[in-house]
Design a protein around this motif. Sequence first.
Motif, PDB file in Angstrom:
ATOM      1  N   GLN A   9     -27.807 -49.598 -26.411  1.00 26.28           N
ATOM      2  CA  GLN A   9     -27.040 -48.429 -25.964  1.00 26.28           C
ATOM      3  C   GLN A   9     -26.389 -48.696 -24.608  1.00 26.28           C
TER       4      GLN A   9
ATOM      5  N   PHE B  10     -22.311 -44.283 -30.247  1.00 24.92           N
ATOM      6  CA  PHE B  10     -23.524 -45.015 -29.844  1.00 24.92           C
ATOM      7  C   PHE B  10     -23.820 -44.837 -28.356  1.00 24.92           C
TER       8      PHE B  10
ATOM      9  N   TYR C 256     -28.047 -43.220 -29.487  1.00 21.06           N
ATOM     10  CA  TYR C 256     -28.376 -44.397 -30.289  1.00 21.06           C
ATOM     11  C   TYR C 256     -29.865 -44.360 -30.594  1.00 21.06           C
TER      12      TYR C 256
END
Lengths: 232, 114
Positions: free
Chosen positions: A71, A168, A172
């Motif tokens: 992430q 994302f 995430y």
Amino acid sequence: MVEHKKLVIIPAFNEEESIIGQYNEVKEKAEGYDILVINDCSKDMTHRLCVDNHVKVLDLAVNLGIGGAMQTGYRYALLNGYDVAVQIDGDGQHDPAYINKMYDALVSDGADMVIGSRFIDKEGYQSTFLRRLGIGYFSAIIRLLTGHTVTDPTSGLRMVRRKLIEEFASDYPQDYPEPESAVRLLQHGNKVVEVSVRMRRRSGGRSSIHPVASVYYMTKVTIAIILERMRK
Amino acid sequence: MSIRLKIFLFVIWILIFLFMMMKLKSKKADIKYILPWLFVDLGLMVITVFPGILNFFCSLFGIETPSNMLFFFGLVFLAMIVFSITLVLSKQNSQIRDLTQRLALYEDKEGEKK
């Protein structure tokens, strides 16, 4: 066509044996990509080696695990205006030569995410029997719940477009994120395409999945996938 | 319940109470998270002084013996406290994750300026 700004993200946790080799290989085989290593609070020389070799590296102050590390890479990609991001393991399992092939699939198929799968042509290192069993199981429940076939849902070799970089970056999944994130994307109507790749045995380091943790792995991912299905 | 036992128990609840107050005073614990435990301690004090309360609730819920009821509700209450801590832990986990990521990105930006 406008040239895409592209980033390769390499998450690394204690990968001193392989990280520089993998970096050089990416640099050589994936032209036109910037490369970013996420050092997930490694206890070995990973950070030192990156700095000495002028590798762009982000250091996490505490160990976040693969989900949190990835992430970070996507947040970096978002902040720096990348159009395409690809994640590739730092342990040498993934051959960076496939990045170009994946990019072609992303563009020509109009995919939102491209996954490098070792089980399409069943070539290269096929993992151990037990792992294949687990992967087959994930693949089966994903097909059952979403109607889509993902032959290699645990593959950490994936490429995404800007739209998913944004997603994302804000959210995430955490430990063992791969199957879960694939389901999430499919649920949201994204196009996920797999391309056939050969994977290698890891050249250094150890797998993040230990045998004792595999029961937790299976249970956690199963629940996560079902939850994803329920969220729509 | 003998008066001796009552005094013995009451002294224990008082000591626990003082211990918690000490932790609050030295800021080792937040009031927010100590509060449920204070209620537990206070409840135990009340029950120790007026054990008849237990008998009343026993017949109200149809539970055979006061000790069974105490164990049951004690367990439920403790589980509630532990579960609330699980929620706090999960929230803090994502806060730490966010901060760690921000720090890494910030350090990178600062490093570029130099």
